[in-house]
Design a protein around this motif. Structure first.
Motif, PDB file in Angstrom:
ATOM      1  N   GLU A  94       0.815  -1.216   0.000  1.00  0.00           N
ATOM      2  CA  GLU A  94       0.000   0.000   0.000  1.00  0.00           C
ATOM      3  C   GLU A  94       0.847   1.263   0.000  1.00  0.00           C
ATOM      4  OE1 GLU A  94      -3.734  -1.083   2.773  1.00  0.00           O
ATOM      5  OE2 GLU A  94      -1.791  -1.575   3.684  1.00  0.00           O
ATOM      6  N   SER A  95       2.146   1.130  -0.203  1.00  0.00           N
ATOM      7  CA  SER A  95       3.036   2.296  -0.118  1.00  0.00           C
ATOM      8  C   SER A  95       4.371   1.962  -0.783  1.00  0.00           C
ATOM      9  CB  SER A  95       3.284   2.652   1.345  1.00  0.00           C
ATOM     10  OG  SER A  95       3.939   1.564   1.980  1.00  0.00           O
ATOM     11  N   ALA A  96       5.163   2.990  -1.031  1.00  0.00           N
ATOM     12  CA  ALA A  96       6.516   2.778  -1.542  1.00  0.00           C
ATOM     13  C   ALA A  96       7.354   2.006  -0.525  1.00  0.00           C
ATOM     14  CB  ALA A  96       7.168   4.123  -1.863  1.00  0.00           C
ATOM     15  N   TYR A  97       7.055   2.251   0.728  1.00  0.00           N
ATOM     16  CA  TYR A  97       7.736   1.550   1.811  1.00  0.00           C
ATOM     17  C   TYR A  97       7.479   0.045   1.728  1.00  0.00           C
ATOM     18  CZ  TYR A  97       8.469   0.055   6.717  1.00  0.00           C
ATOM     19  OH  TYR A  97       8.857  -0.609   7.856  1.00  0.00           O
ATOM     20  N   ASP A  98       6.216  -0.343   1.577  1.00  0.00           N
ATOM     21  CA  ASP A  98       5.894  -1.768   1.438  1.00  0.00           C
ATOM     22  C   ASP A  98       6.610  -2.360   0.217  1.00  0.00           C
ATOM     23  OD1 ASP A  98       4.161  -1.553   3.615  1.00  0.00           O
ATOM     24  OD2 ASP A  98       2.389  -1.240   2.368  1.00  0.00           O
ATOM     25  N   GLU A 120      -4.776   8.590  -1.014  1.00  0.00           N
ATOM     26  CA  GLU A 120      -3.342   8.812  -0.846  1.00  0.00           C
ATOM     27  C   GLU A 120      -2.501   8.159  -1.939  1.00  0.00           C
ATOM     28  OE1 GLU A 120      -2.703   7.441   3.108  1.00  0.00           O
ATOM     29  OE2 GLU A 120      -3.285   9.344   3.999  1.00  0.00           O
ATOM     30  N   PRO A 144      -1.413  10.297  -6.127  1.00  0.00           N
ATOM     31  CA  PRO A 144      -0.173  10.852  -6.720  1.00  0.00           C
ATOM     32  C   PRO A 144       0.820   9.770  -7.149  1.00  0.00           C
ATOM     33  CG  PRO A 144      -0.392  11.456  -4.371  1.00  0.00           C
ATOM     34  CD  PRO A 144      -1.688  10.847  -4.789  1.00  0.00           C
ATOM     35  N   ARG A 175       2.330   9.367 -10.894  1.00  0.00           N
ATOM     36  CA  ARG A 175       3.759   9.205 -11.128  1.00  0.00           C
ATOM     37  C   ARG A 175       4.064   7.969 -11.979  1.00  0.00           C
ATOM     38  NH1 ARG A 175       8.320  10.301  -7.114  1.00  0.00           N
ATOM     39  NH2 ARG A 175      10.128   9.730  -8.331  1.00  0.00           N
ATOM     40  N   GLY A 211       2.308   6.824 -14.312  1.00  0.00           N
ATOM     41  CA  GLY A 211       2.065   7.207 -15.702  1.00  0.00           C
ATOM     42  C   GLY A 211       3.307   7.815 -16.331  1.00  0.00           C
ATOM     43  N   ARG A 212       4.005   8.635 -15.556  1.00  0.00           N
ATOM     44  CA  ARG A 212       5.263   9.216 -16.038  1.00  0.00           C
ATOM     45  C   ARG A 212       6.370   8.175 -16.092  1.00  0.00           C
ATOM     46  NH1 ARG A 212       6.533  14.523 -16.488  1.00  0.00           N
ATOM     47  NH2 ARG A 212       8.623  14.261 -15.709  1.00  0.00           N
TER      48      ARG A 212
END
Lengths: 244, 244, 244, 244, 244, 244
Positions: free
Chosen positions: E45-49, E119, E122, E126, E128-129
């Motif tokens: 659920e996050s960049a951390y995970d 949350e 974004p 990103r 997509g980029r």
């Protein structure tokens, strides 16, 4: 100066309407021919319609080249076949969509296009990219009326054009509005005044810009993107040889 | 129709040269005034020079508005102060850089700008972004000669312009060349023919396009980006009250 | 370390306010001068106002160079004349708009700028492109209050800033808010806390970043975009020769 | 002020080198800790190496939060795991790549990155997009030497760095050079002088910028992109409940 | 043909669900293995995970290479570690996010991604980029339900997915919807029919596309961006030498 | 599964060649029809040629819809009329240019297109924008041989393809090469091996991807950009009424 204006569809009424409007503003020393493409749909409302019209448009471009015109104008707000026309033309070819988008990009921070119905919106957005002007384009918004309806109910049309233009200005940040369909012709002045922005009627502006380019001696480059097709070049060589 | 062409620097020779060129191509019914900005540098070669010239340009724009002109043209290829000019002007203001870039974007796949020296290259690239035409811009290339040198050695200038234009075409994919400096005026036709591309002389093209926009009744939007400055609006209110 | 902060307008009250705020946060070993541009408008609300102020700003930049400053800061949220200043300066010049936009781009996915009124919105959007940060910019939103009003009605100002910042966060996806006008100074902390985002006061952040760049020995490149103008170089040569 | 600098790889020599350089320039009132990630590769030369290092980096970020640091800096020129670090950190986290790219974007028209070998070039280009600075990036160019080689042959390293930097300036239009690898540290000043451009040593600049941001009270937004991970929030709730 | 599908988190339930769905559509001659990463969070659920899961994913990629698989698929809609996986893999590695975004970009003017909560928006923008498809992306919109909730309340989930998809279509101009989370699997068909658009279930589409790429003999380039890491190459050389 | 492959030109030799290649790789349960457009040019080398071919292509698309095909493929590397085809088709239509560009974008950092001659280069660059993949495109490079020449001199063709592909890799940073012309078919494998990159033969890859999309139940959205043209809808209504 001799300019051919091509209505890419087969509607005689629209062709006459264009001729009527342009004859009032054309340069005094200018010979204007407004013509249409025979045997094609009477209106262009899709990429499919465009595809069916382009071969006829190309024949008119060949005619304009043969008969000593100085320029030809595509008078349909999607510039169908503009690139192909330029490939086979040694005289300047302009399109009312490309030309009015560039003028609009100069006249304010961003422009919006009014189009007939919701389904054409993504096509209009794509056209912004086609002409590499996406950063100057605020939005495309649909009028939600057909050409027939704008013809029969001019007062409702005026109100609806004003309402949608105002949305483009207030919601999307448009400072210039392009009336992107023949059914909206004639409403530009009212919108400019009431909203304090610039409203562009593509056909009129394009005629004057085309006259200006001819007078300045500017035409499209015949190298690379608009180079004469190899098949045409080969045919020309064959014709020349045969003539000897 | 009455148009004021403003040379933003103080060079009388360049002002006369511009007048000479434009008088040959101006519309027959058109009253043309070519003027310059007093008490500023004789040439604009940097953002610093531009900054010093703009206040004087703004005074000329005010004069053009007061004296019933239909449009004003900034005749320096960096359009110094174009946005400020439009803010304080109720008549159309065009710039030769913006206008010629838009025309160039229509005439081929990509355009290149020829500028005087290497140091101006990043400024020209930035101008492409200023007018949101970076996707149509192939490159900016330096001539490597000063205006004085192009004046005194026209033959070498011609050769050097041709050499650099060819590099832009062959290395960068340019199909349109903009002669981005007064010192290059007069070489457009030769380049177009020899390289088979389109070469644009900004001042001439912009005059004709400006005539066209005036004739079509198009001017910049006075809402948002080019809105009249609050200080001017307040002054106008004060003046009106005082007049009562 | 010696830094000159330039208020580009002529308002003494604003100059004193800036001095008051910055003196509280400046580095202990740092000599700070806050000054303003004489004989120009008392506020900068348009490109026109900017154009009138820049020549005076350039004189202050020359002074900062002559008098041994380590850096100069343009303290108006449109960085008027930043490029020209860097051209004529051998010491670092920073602008509060450029600097705070770059900091904002690092601190969250996207940033929004709060500006005074609706008409400045397109100018702020353009500034995002000027600094090539358009992909990090969520929006610019107007406060709808004048500087005079924010001064006289601080409580309403606080509420209005919070309301508009919240719109930027919830509608545009902003995670960082830049308070893009002097009238909003002092509200950053409250917004950060209440909205759980980062709020930037441009002048304060820029002072600290400028101190950091001086300490790290970093200044703008003097080749290409910010190269010394030819007119200045020629004058320098003349002066040297005369001195011999 | 207390800052932790994290070398994401396990090289003790490099950690000591970073500490040596930064201790010379750190603010006088600043407590600096330079540490490294244990049990990971001794160098980061690929996305694979980065992936192996990030879990250890995250533990150090947690430590910095627990132990009252004001900020943490990732001292590897690919900012491995920067987004994840910010998610779990309530103190500011900066990366030397992101920070030096933003500084570079301000100091000239375009910047180039020098990287160790050809294979890392596409990764560096991608990093420009990661930080949304692709429009300010001129190029990435490989040095063609390993860190071991730059260490053992400093004179050849100096020459090679100069040669490649010059190519970036002359061929790609770079006005700012970022020394994108530890092996190039210490050569910035020479390049700046010889090429007349700005050369940036990422670690030094980032330390000073980070100090500035802490002093200005700016940290990354904890809403949206860098929001605390749900798993961490749930754990915190559980811990709190257990504590009751 | 032998394909390994990797669930990057440790949830056995989700792994079994993926296996169930894919076994129904896999090619008849295809050997399919669906596996998960041990000792990592049960959900990403996050960049951390993501950062915590990637080292385990890399081990599975190594296994797939050793055991003669033809391709491996990352089955988590953020493609964690995709670049690192490709660096160490000589067989094709695909990600369900990258693949479904490319398919979506072909099937309509613009696509939108449905993600679990606000949350993550974004992060999806990103992505997509990351895959250079930002111009084809209309928006990312949050479902506002957790995976647990979509599991326990399927009817409410269906309604909510439909409501948010409709917003993407009507407000953002999406013509293709990507169901960007495992919790939304199984709803694609209903949405396509009701909204008259195309709805994509990433895991299913990616399996078929991956089969197609294997059949066509296409895999990722092993030069530059996905080049084998130097550390792996050195280890291979050492191993070879030792073997002699 | 039943797929119609349309060669948009009238060359029977090329049609047979395509059939030969595709029959070797088609899925075992798949019925493949390869056909061509009658009464049009035998090769497509310009926008003009495309315009002449599209009406015939549209008739074949209608046929494919009537006769129960599952998908149709445009087998000319400019996807002539793709948008119009999708408008009138209820079955999936793919183009070999769009499909192979998307696959290429996934397989490496950037891709280059090999095209027949210099004049087609700007058209290929434009196609990158048409499909919104310009950020993944490194370059288009011309082979400098005609189809006739590649046919009669296969060894020279092989060498020339290798030489140009190598330039794209070494000068433009391409990691994937698309063989953008029928004359280059059959050389993909050799290039991949020798240059260590990925080389794509558009027709083969597109057949497999199209099979995959049909199997996954994915087709283009019939809302907005690819909506059925109003003229077709009206005709359908008329037909229905007449039938009553």
């Amino acid at each position: 100066m001799k300019i051919m204006v091509i209505n890419p569809n087969s509607s005689i009424a629209m062709t006459e309407h264009i001729a009527h409007v342009l004859n009032k503003i054309k340069g005094c020393d200018m010979e204007l021919t407004v013509t249409h493409t025979p045997d094609v749909p009477p209106a262009i409302e899709s990429a499919y319609d465009e595809a069916l019209c382009v071969p006829g448009v190309l024949k008119l471009i060949e005619k304009a080249n043969r008969e000593g015109y100085d320029a030809a104008i595509l008078a349909c707000f999607s510039d169908p076949g503009l690139e192909a026309c330029r490939e086979i033309s040694n005289i300047l070819v302009t399109g009312i969509e490309e030309t009015s988008m560039h003028v609009a990009a100069m006249m304010g921070a961003k422009f919006s296009i009014l189009t007939m119905n919701q389904e054409r919106v993504p096509a209009k957005v794509r056209e912004g990219r086609r002409f590499k002007l996406e950063h100057s384009m605020a939005s495309a918004r649909p009028l939600g009326m057909s050409v027939a309806e704008t013809d029969s109910e001019p007062e409702r049309a005026r109100e609806q054009i004003m309402r949608v233009a105002r949305q483009a200005v207030e919601c999307d940040g448009a400072e210039v509005i392009i009336l992107g369909c023949a059914g909206m012709a004639g409403y530009a002045e009212g919108i400019s005044e009431e909203l304090g922005i610039t409203c562009i009627d593509p056909t009129s502006v394009t005629l004057k810009i085309t006259e200006a380019l001819v007078a300045a001696g500017v035409k499209h480059a015949k190298r690379g993107f608009f180079a004469t097709p190899p098949s045409i070049r080969r045919a020309a060589v064959t014709t020349k040889k045969a003539a000897k």
